[in-house]
Design a protein around this motif. Structure first.
Motif, short mmCIF file in Angstrom:
data_model
loop_
_atom_site.label_atom_id
_atom_site.label_comp_id
_atom_site.label_asym_id
_atom_site.label_seq_id
_atom_site.Cartn_x
_atom_site.Cartn_y
_atom_site.Cartn_z
N ALA A 162 0.83 -1.21 0.00
CA ALA A 162 0.00 0.00 0.00
C ALA A 162 0.86 1.26 0.00
N CYS A 163 1.99 1.22 0.70
CA CYS A 163 2.86 2.40 0.76
C CYS A 163 3.56 2.63 -0.59
N THR A 164 4.03 1.53 -1.21
CA THR A 164 4.63 1.68 -2.54
C THR A 164 3.60 2.18 -3.53
N TRP A 165 2.40 1.65 -3.45
CA TRP A 165 1.28 2.09 -4.30
C TRP A 165 1.08 3.59 -4.15
N ARG A 166 0.97 4.05 -2.91
CA ARG A 166 0.73 5.47 -2.66
C ARG A 166 1.91 6.32 -3.13
N THR A 167 3.12 5.82 -2.94
CA THR A 167 4.30 6.57 -3.37
C THR A 167 4.34 6.76 -4.87
N ILE A 168 4.08 5.68 -5.63
CA ILE A 168 4.12 5.79 -7.09
C ILE A 168 3.02 6.72 -7.59
N GLU A 169 1.84 6.64 -6.98
CA GLU A 169 0.78 7.56 -7.39
C GLU A 169 1.17 9.01 -7.13
N SER A 170 1.82 9.26 -5.99
CA SER A 170 2.19 10.64 -5.67
C SER A 170 3.28 11.17 -6.60
N LEU A 171 4.14 10.29 -7.09
CA LEU A 171 5.24 10.70 -7.96
C LEU A 171 4.80 10.88 -9.42
N THR A 172 3.85 10.08 -9.86
CA THR A 172 3.47 10.07 -11.28
C THR A 172 2.13 10.73 -11.55
N LYS A 173 1.29 10.85 -10.52
CA LYS A 173 -0.09 11.32 -10.67
C LYS A 173 -0.90 10.39 -11.57
N ILE A 174 -0.50 9.13 -11.63
CA ILE A 174 -1.21 8.11 -12.39
C ILE A 174 -2.05 7.27 -11.42
N HIS A 175 -3.32 7.11 -11.71
CA HIS A 175 -4.19 6.31 -10.86
C HIS A 175 -3.87 4.83 -11.05
N ILE A 176 -3.56 4.14 -9.96
CA ILE A 176 -3.25 2.71 -10.00
C ILE A 176 -4.49 1.93 -9.59
N ASP A 177 -4.78 0.85 -10.32
CA ASP A 177 -5.99 0.07 -10.07
C ASP A 177 -5.76 -1.14 -9.17
N HIS A 178 -4.60 -1.80 -9.32
CA HIS A 178 -4.34 -3.03 -8.56
C HIS A 178 -2.84 -3.19 -8.34
N TYR A 179 -2.49 -4.11 -7.45
CA TYR A 179 -1.09 -4.45 -7.26
C TYR A 179 -0.93 -5.97 -7.27
N ILE A 282 1.50 -15.51 -6.58
CA ILE A 282 1.34 -14.07 -6.43
C ILE A 282 0.49 -13.69 -5.22
N LYS A 283 0.67 -12.47 -4.80
CA LYS A 283 -0.19 -11.84 -3.80
C LYS A 283 -0.74 -10.59 -4.44
N ALA A 284 -2.03 -10.29 -4.21
CA ALA A 284 -2.67 -9.16 -4.88
C ALA A 284 -3.66 -8.48 -3.95
N ASP A 285 -4.14 -7.31 -4.37
CA ASP A 285 -5.18 -6.63 -3.60
C ASP A 285 -6.49 -7.38 -3.78
N ASP A 286 -7.38 -7.29 -2.78
CA ASP A 286 -8.61 -8.07 -2.85
C ASP A 286 -9.63 -7.51 -3.82
N ASP A 287 -9.33 -6.37 -4.46
CA ASP A 287 -10.21 -5.87 -5.51
C ASP A 287 -9.89 -6.48 -6.88
N LEU A 288 -8.77 -7.21 -6.96
CA LEU A 288 -8.44 -7.92 -8.20
C LEU A 288 -9.23 -9.23 -8.19
N THR A 289 -10.51 -9.12 -8.40
CA THR A 289 -11.44 -10.22 -8.24
C THR A 289 -11.49 -11.11 -9.48
N LEU A 290 -12.25 -12.19 -9.35
CA LEU A 290 -12.43 -13.12 -10.45
C LEU A 290 -13.03 -12.40 -11.66
N SER A 291 -14.05 -11.58 -11.45
CA SER A 291 -14.69 -10.89 -12.57
C SER A 291 -13.74 -9.90 -13.23
N VAL A 292 -12.89 -9.24 -12.42
CA VAL A 292 -11.91 -8.31 -12.99
C VAL A 292 -10.92 -9.06 -13.88
#
Length: 478
Positions: A162-179, A282-292
């Motif tokens: 989550a911290c790496t996710w937040r850091t990359i978003e703050s540096l690039t201003k690109i919205h990240i969907d999953h990890y 792999i390990k992923a965020d729980d929003d990376l669901t089966l339907s996604v």
């Protein structure tokens, strides 16, 4: 009027021959996440059975990161998909054999950007030695790590994915969907499930520390040898992290090529073994669901290796420490902006070209084209032919001209003026010319040193120095 120089003659039987196949041949850190996710999404499009997906879904380890990404996140501007890929250097469990290392860091940080509709994909590597400003991060236990300035890979140890996710978003201003996160053991499982990955080594390598022993030249590596190859730093290249990233991106390109190979796609057993190994690694965020995952696989059906490329964020020396780097904002920002604003653009209207030529173009499906490489660049004709095929053209021949040309030419035979007009729309900037030696009804695309950029292909993201395409030959730059 002077006639255009002709390419090497082409002889056909009564029916035009099928396109020739391409010439064979073509991290730890950077491979980890990207090789798995990219390969999964490219291969999985052919598998739609619900039970199959359910089995894969049950193998993925997930983490809830909601509430730890902050409230000031970048706005999502389009339907592209951005996945943050991280390679963990954890020494726990199966990874204990690689030594003792306190804590856990992300020595791989890649932003995988998939354009709307699966038009193209780009993996952007963030060098681990980059000095950046990191935002405050909340840990799993609820405590907060304050904002700080330091190496980018410290974000992972500060607050996990989550911290790496937040850091990359703050540096690039690109919205990240999953990890997605992967460790050493997971990397080996995926490479082995692929049946190994092709690499090219400039000289014999013996590195006991990395458990790496390789002969010179083209070869396929598996398991420990593959892991050692992408981890080693000082026995290949100049010893820098940037040089290692370039080598690892070439490895990832070979992974994508192998995962999208027709032999893999047409063998259900191999495909399932590979995807199962990937899912369990792999390990992923729980929003990376089966339907996604199903939706993603569907949108990427048909994406070829030629539409996948890898780049590194442009950097420059960090003044206070010669062993560190910092983003070169003047060159990095155009890349970030292009990714942020990427939208699937409609094919430009052909009317101006048609009016200019006073010829009404036919649909691409009615164009029979022979593609020739007259630039001396390995694989150029086949890559262009693949792109034309994806756009509906009938590619009847792929070959190499005996003579090289400075400029690309569009030549056509008797009765193919309208077909040539359509080719001029797809490959702008080259006026079609008749060729008396051409077979009637055929078009010849002779690619010179100035290239043959198809209209709209990877148009959203600018080229970056040193980028690597996934359809490259493994020995192309060795």
């Amino acid at each position: 009027m002077q006639r255009a120089a002709a390419p090497s003659p082409v002889y056909y039987a009564d029916a035009p021959p099928p396109p020739e196949p391409p010439v064979r041949g073509r991290l730890w850190r950077v491979l980890g996440g990207l090789s798995i996710v990219m390969s999964v999404v490219l291969v999985a499009g052919s598998l739609t059975a619900y039970g199959f997906w359910r089995r894969l879904d049950g193998q993925i380890d997930r983490e809830n990161v909601d509430g730890r990404l902050g409230d000031d996140r970048p706005e999502k501007l389009n339907n592209s998909l951005n996945i943050l890929l991280m390679g963990s250097d954890s020494r726990q469990g199966e990874n204990a054999r690689y030594g003792v290392e306190a804590g856990q860091r992300s020595d791989t940080t890649i932003l995988l950007h998939i354009s709307p509709g699966g038009e193209s994909a780009i993996g952007i590597s963030f060098p681990r030695d980059s000095m950046v400003q990191m935002p405050p991060c909340e840990k799993k236990d609820g405590s907060t790590v304050p904002a700080q300035f330091g190496m980018i890979n410290a974000a992972f140890s500060n607050g996990g994915p989550a911290c790496t996710w937040r850091t990359i978003e703050s540096l690039t201003k690109i919205h990240i969907d999953h990890y997605v996160e992967v460790d050493f053991a997971g990397f080996k499982r995926v490479v082995d499930a692929l049946g190994g990955v092709e690499i090219c080594v400039p000289r014999r390598i013996d590195d006991p520390k990395a458990e790496l022993h390789l002969r010179a030249g083209r070869q396929v590596v598996r398991g420990e040898q593959a892991l050692g190859y992408v981890r080693t730093r000082y026995v290949l290249g100049d010893g820098s992290d940037l040089d290692r990233i370039k080598r690892q991106q070439a490895f990832m390109a070979s992974v994508v090529k192998k995962a999208t190979d027709k032999g893999m796609l047409t063998d259900p057993g191999r495909t399932y073994d590979f995807l199962s190994a990937a899912a369990s690694s792999i390990k992923a965020d729980d929003d990376l669901t089966l339907s996604v995952m199903q939706k993603l696989a569907g949108s990427l059906r048909g994406m070829s290796a030629g539409k996948v490329r890898f780049v590194t964020v442009p950097v420059q020396a960090y003044p206070q420490d010669r062993n560190r780097v910092q983003f070169d904002r003047a060159r990095a920002e155009p890349l970030f902006r292009a990714v942020r604003e990427d939208n699937k653009l409609p094919e430009p209207a052909p009317a101006p070209v048609a009016a200019q030529n006073k010829v009404k173009p036919v649909p691409p499906a009615q164009v029979r084209v022979a593609v020739y490489n007259a630039a001396g660049v390995s694989g150029l004709a086949q890559r262009t032919a693949d792109q034309l095929t994806e756009r509906g053209f009938q590619v009847v021949k792929v070959g190499t001209s005996k003579k090289q040309y400075a400029r690309t030419r569009i030549l056509y035979g008797a009765g193919a003026e309208r077909q040539a007009a359509r080719m001029a729309i797809a490959v702008p900037g080259h006026k079609p010319r008749p060729w008396s030696s051409a077979k009637p009804g055929y078009v010849y695309l002779v690619i010179g040193a100035d290239g043959a950029d198809l209209r709209g292909v990877n148009a959203a993201v600018p080229k970056v120095a040193g980028e690597i395409r996934a359809d490259r030959d493994a020995c192309a730059e060795t």
